[in-house]
Design a protein around this motif. Sequence first.
Motif, PDB file in Angstrom:
ATOM      1  N   VAL C  38       0.829  -1.206   0.042  1.00 55.38           N
ATOM      2  CA  VAL C  38      -0.131   0.111   0.074  1.00 55.38           C
ATOM      3  C   VAL C  38       0.845   1.405   0.226  1.00 55.38           C
ATOM      4  N   ASN C  39       1.988   1.125   1.015  1.00 51.63           N
ATOM      5  CA  ASN C  39       2.872   2.390   0.931  1.00 51.63           C
ATOM      6  C   ASN C  39       3.497   2.539  -0.600  1.00 51.63           C
ATOM      7  N   LEU C  40       3.907   1.488  -1.169  1.00 47.64           N
ATOM      8  CA  LEU C  40       4.639   1.516  -2.528  1.00 47.64           C
ATOM      9  C   LEU C  40       3.807   2.048  -3.599  1.00 47.64           C
ATOM     10  N   PHE C  41       2.158   1.541  -3.654  1.00 48.55           N
ATOM     11  CA  PHE C  41       1.249   2.292  -4.336  1.00 48.55           C
ATOM     12  C   PHE C  41       1.002   3.746  -4.156  1.00 48.55           C
ATOM     13  N   PHE C  42       0.919   4.193  -2.898  1.00 48.72           N
ATOM     14  CA  PHE C  42       0.579   5.830  -2.732  1.00 48.72           C
ATOM     15  C   PHE C  42       2.096   6.590  -3.467  1.00 48.72           C
ATOM     16  N   VAL C  43       3.265   5.908  -3.335  1.00 47.31           N
ATOM     17  CA  VAL C  43       4.489   6.661  -3.727  1.00 47.31           C
ATOM     18  C   VAL C  43       4.330   6.392  -5.337  1.00 47.31           C
ATOM     19  N   LEU C  44       4.017   5.614  -5.788  1.00 49.78           N
ATOM     20  CA  LEU C  44       3.747   5.040  -7.342  1.00 49.78           C
ATOM     21  C   LEU C  44       2.815   6.165  -8.028  1.00 49.78           C
ATOM     22  N   VAL C  45       1.685   6.391  -7.188  1.00 50.52           N
ATOM     23  CA  VAL C  45       0.563   7.301  -7.884  1.00 50.52           C
ATOM     24  C   VAL C  45       1.243   8.738  -8.171  1.00 50.52           C
ATOM     25  N   GLY C  46       2.179   9.008  -7.164  1.00 47.44           N
ATOM     26  CA  GLY C  46       2.848  10.614  -7.139  1.00 47.44           C
ATOM     27  C   GLY C  46       3.997  10.681  -7.968  1.00 47.44           C
ATOM     28  N   TYR C  47       4.412   9.635  -8.621  1.00 46.72           N
ATOM     29  CA  TYR C  47       5.705   9.691  -9.246  1.00 46.72           C
ATOM     30  C   TYR C  47       5.532  10.372 -10.655  1.00 46.72           C
ATOM     31  N   ARG C  48       6.584  11.115 -11.021  1.00 46.30           N
ATOM     32  CA  ARG C  48       6.501  11.949 -12.417  1.00 46.30           C
ATOM     33  C   ARG C  48       7.564  11.485 -13.051  1.00 46.30           C
ATOM     34  N   ILE C  49       7.619  11.423 -14.375  1.00 48.74           N
ATOM     35  CA  ILE C  49       8.684  10.830 -15.239  1.00 48.74           C
ATOM     36  C   ILE C  49       9.606  11.853 -15.405  1.00 48.74           C
ATOM     37  N   HIS C  50      10.787  11.828 -15.139  1.00 46.40           N
ATOM     38  CA  HIS C  50      11.919  12.737 -15.297  1.00 46.40           C
ATOM     39  C   HIS C  50      11.913  13.764 -13.992  1.00 46.40           C
ATOM     40  N   GLY C  51      11.166  13.399 -12.923  1.00 46.09           N
ATOM     41  CA  GLY C  51      10.990  14.217 -11.850  1.00 46.09           C
ATOM     42  C   GLY C  51      12.292  14.356 -10.900  1.00 46.09           C
ATOM     43  N   ARG C  52      11.997  15.478 -10.075  1.00 49.27           N
ATOM     44  CA  ARG C  52      13.180  15.454  -9.133  1.00 49.27           C
ATOM     45  C   ARG C  52      12.489  15.360  -7.588  1.00 49.27           C
ATOM     46  N   ALA C  53      13.465  15.203  -6.718  1.00 47.95           N
ATOM     47  CA  ALA C  53      12.770  15.030  -5.466  1.00 47.95           C
ATOM     48  C   ALA C  53      12.676  16.284  -5.001  1.00 47.95           C
ATOM     49  N   PRO C  54      11.434  16.269  -4.056  1.00 52.70           N
ATOM     50  CA  PRO C  54      10.798  17.549  -3.499  1.00 52.70           C
ATOM     51  C   PRO C  54      11.599  18.088  -2.411  1.00 52.70           C
ATOM     52  N   ILE C  55      12.919  18.464  -2.811  1.00 51.54           N
ATOM     53  CA  ILE C  55      13.647  19.309  -1.844  1.00 51.54           C
ATOM     54  C   ILE C  55      14.217  20.520  -2.671  1.00 51.54           C
ATOM     55  N   LEU C  56      14.087  21.637  -2.320  1.00 50.37           N
ATOM     56  CA  LEU C  56      14.477  22.694  -2.954  1.00 50.37           C
ATOM     57  C   LEU C  56      16.032  23.097  -2.905  1.00 50.37           C
ATOM     58  N   ALA C  57      16.734  23.197  -3.895  1.00 52.36           N
ATOM     59  CA  ALA C  57      18.181  23.483  -4.194  1.00 52.36           C
ATOM     60  C   ALA C  57      18.682  24.904  -4.089  1.00 52.36           C
ATOM     61  N   LYS C  58      19.800  25.398  -3.817  1.00 56.97           N
ATOM     62  CA  LYS C  58      20.011  26.495  -3.625  1.00 56.97           C
ATOM     63  C   LYS C  58      19.837  27.481  -4.552  1.00 56.97           C
ATOM     64  N   GLU C  59      20.634  27.509  -5.638  1.00 54.37           N
ATOM     65  CA  GLU C  59      20.355  28.470  -6.696  1.00 54.37           C
ATOM     66  C   GLU C  59      19.432  28.157  -7.897  1.00 54.37           C
ATOM     67  N   GLN C  60      19.014  27.027  -8.206  1.00 53.23           N
ATOM     68  CA  GLN C  60      18.187  26.802  -9.459  1.00 53.23           C
ATOM     69  C   GLN C  60      16.865  26.519  -8.736  1.00 53.23           C
ATOM     70  N   LYS C  61      15.854  26.778  -9.696  1.00 52.41           N
ATOM     71  CA  LYS C  61      14.659  26.662  -9.531  1.00 52.41           C
ATOM     72  C   LYS C  61      14.156  25.468  -9.984  1.00 52.41           C
ATOM     73  N   ILE C  62      13.581  24.487  -9.272  1.00 52.07           N
ATOM     74  CA  ILE C  62      12.927  23.193  -9.714  1.00 52.07           C
ATOM     75  C   ILE C  62      11.467  23.243 -10.092  1.00 52.07           C
ATOM     76  N   LEU C  63      11.325  22.840 -11.310  1.00 53.47           N
ATOM     77  CA  LEU C  63       9.967  22.849 -11.751  1.00 53.47           C
ATOM     78  C   LEU C  63       9.376  21.524 -11.847  1.00 53.47           C
ATOM     79  N   ASN C  64      10.134  20.488 -12.193  1.00 51.33           N
ATOM     80  CA  ASN C  64       9.556  19.137 -12.485  1.00 51.33           C
ATOM     81  C   ASN C  64       9.471  18.342 -11.172  1.00 51.33           C
ATOM     82  N   MET C  65       8.925  18.687 -10.031  1.00 47.65           N
ATOM     83  CA  MET C  65       8.927  17.879  -8.677  1.00 47.65           C
ATOM     84  C   MET C  65       7.957  16.875  -8.739  1.00 47.65           C
TER      85      MET C  65
END
Lengths: 174, 149, 112
Positions: C38-65
Motif C-alpha cells: 500500500v505504501n508503494l502504491f501511494f508513492v507510485l501514484v505520485g511519481y512523475r517521469i524525469h521528476g526531481r525529489a521534493p527538496i529545493l536546491a540553493k540556486e536553481q528553481k526546480i519545476l518538475n517535482m
Amino acid sequence: MELQLILLFMILGAVIAVEIEDLLSSVIAVGAVGLGLSLAFLILKAPDLAITQLVVEILCLIILIRATIKKDLPLVKDGRWLFNTLSTLLFIAFFLIFAYFALRELPRFGYPLMRVAKGYISSGPEKTGAANIVAAIILDFRAYDTLGEATVLFTAVMGVLAVMRKIGRIKDEK
Amino acid sequence: MKSKEKGMTLIVKTVTRLTVGLILLYGIYIVLHGHLSPGGGFAGGVIIALSFIHLMLAFGRETALKKLSQARASILESLGAIMFLSIAVLGFLGGYFFLNFLFKGKPFNLFSAGIIPLCNIAISLKVGVGLFTIFVVLVLFKILKEDNE
Amino acid sequence: MSEYLLCLFLFCIGLYCVLRKRNIIKIIIGLGIIEYAVNLFFVLVGYRIHGRAPILAKEQKILNMVDPLPQALVLTAIVIGLAVTALIVAIAIRIYEKYGTFDITKIRRLRG
C-alpha cells in the motif's frame, strides 16, 4: 526498467517469506522485501521515505526475530486443504474485480494530477521557509495528521505496556 | 558462559563502544537538519532509539537502563507529546491552531522555517523514546521468563 | 502500467498469506507485506517521469517535482505500521505463553 527489477525482487522475497516453513527464514525474507522497498523509494525520488523505511525495517526485524526465536515450531499440517484454498482464491478474485475498476480510473504512471500539491510547492518556501517540502507539509500544512500519528503511537506504546505487564495479572494456575 | 558478566563478547563490546556515539550523533544531525535535507523527526527518532537498542544488545540490560531508565523514558515521551501540543496551542497567539508564529528566517539556514525544527525535536523525542520503551518491555519480559524457569 | 500490476500482485501475495496461513507469525508477515504494497502504491501514484525529489536546491528553481503529498502521508504511515507490528507481536507472545502454540485453529477458547 530498474523499478520493475526491484519490484520483481520484492515479489520473489514475498513468495519465499510466505511459503518457507522455517519461521526465522521467513522473517529474514520479509526483511529483504523491506530493504527492496527502501531502494524502490529511492528510485521513485522519495529520499525521506527511503531513510525512514530503512531504519524502521531494521527495528521491525529485531522485534520479529525476538518473537520467533527459541520457540519450538510445530509444523502446521492443514486439514481441508481444498476448501481453504478455494475460498481464499475466491476472496482474492473478488478483490481483483474491484481493483480492475479502480485501476481504470487511475492517471497514467508518471503523470500525476497534483491538484493540491501544486499550491504546496509554489507557496511552500514563502509560507514556511523550509527547503524540504515534505517536512513543510507534515509539520505545517497538514500538522493535524502528525498530531493524530503521535496519538496512535502513544496508544500503541500504552497497549504494549498493558499487554506485557506482570503486575496485576491474575495467575492462571492456582 | 564462563564469565558472569552480561552481554556479548569482547569484540562486540569494543566495536559498540566505538560506534554507538556516532550513531546517536547521526540521529541528532538528521533531526536538526530535517527541514533542509531528507530525514526529519521520524527517521531521526528511530535512529536514536536504535543507538540505545544497540547498547542494550551488546552490553546487556543494566547498562542501557542506567543511561536511560524506564521512568525517565516515560517522562521524556510525555515531554515530547506536551511539547508538540503546546507548540500547536501557541499558534493561537497569532490566530489559529498550528500557526507558524515564529520568525521564518532565510531559507537554507539552520535557524529558519519557524516552528518546524521545534516540531521535529518533539516528534523525535516521542518516536525514539516510545520505540525504545516498546523494545525494553519486549526484552524485559523474556528475561523475567527465563529467571522464573 | 506494469508497475501498478506488480504492486497489485504483491498485495495479493500478502492477502493470500493472511487468509490461508494458520501460524500467527505468518499472519503478521502477511500484514507487513500488505503494508509495504500500500505504501508503494501511494508513492507510485505520485511519481512523475524525469521528476526531481521534493527538496529545493540553493540556486536553481526546480519545476518538475514529484508529488510531495503522498510522500508526506506515507511517512507517518510507516512509523504507525511499526508500532502496530510491535503491538501484534506483544499479543502473539502472550498467546504463545497462554496456549503454548502459534496455530490459530488450536486456540479453541477464543471461540464464543
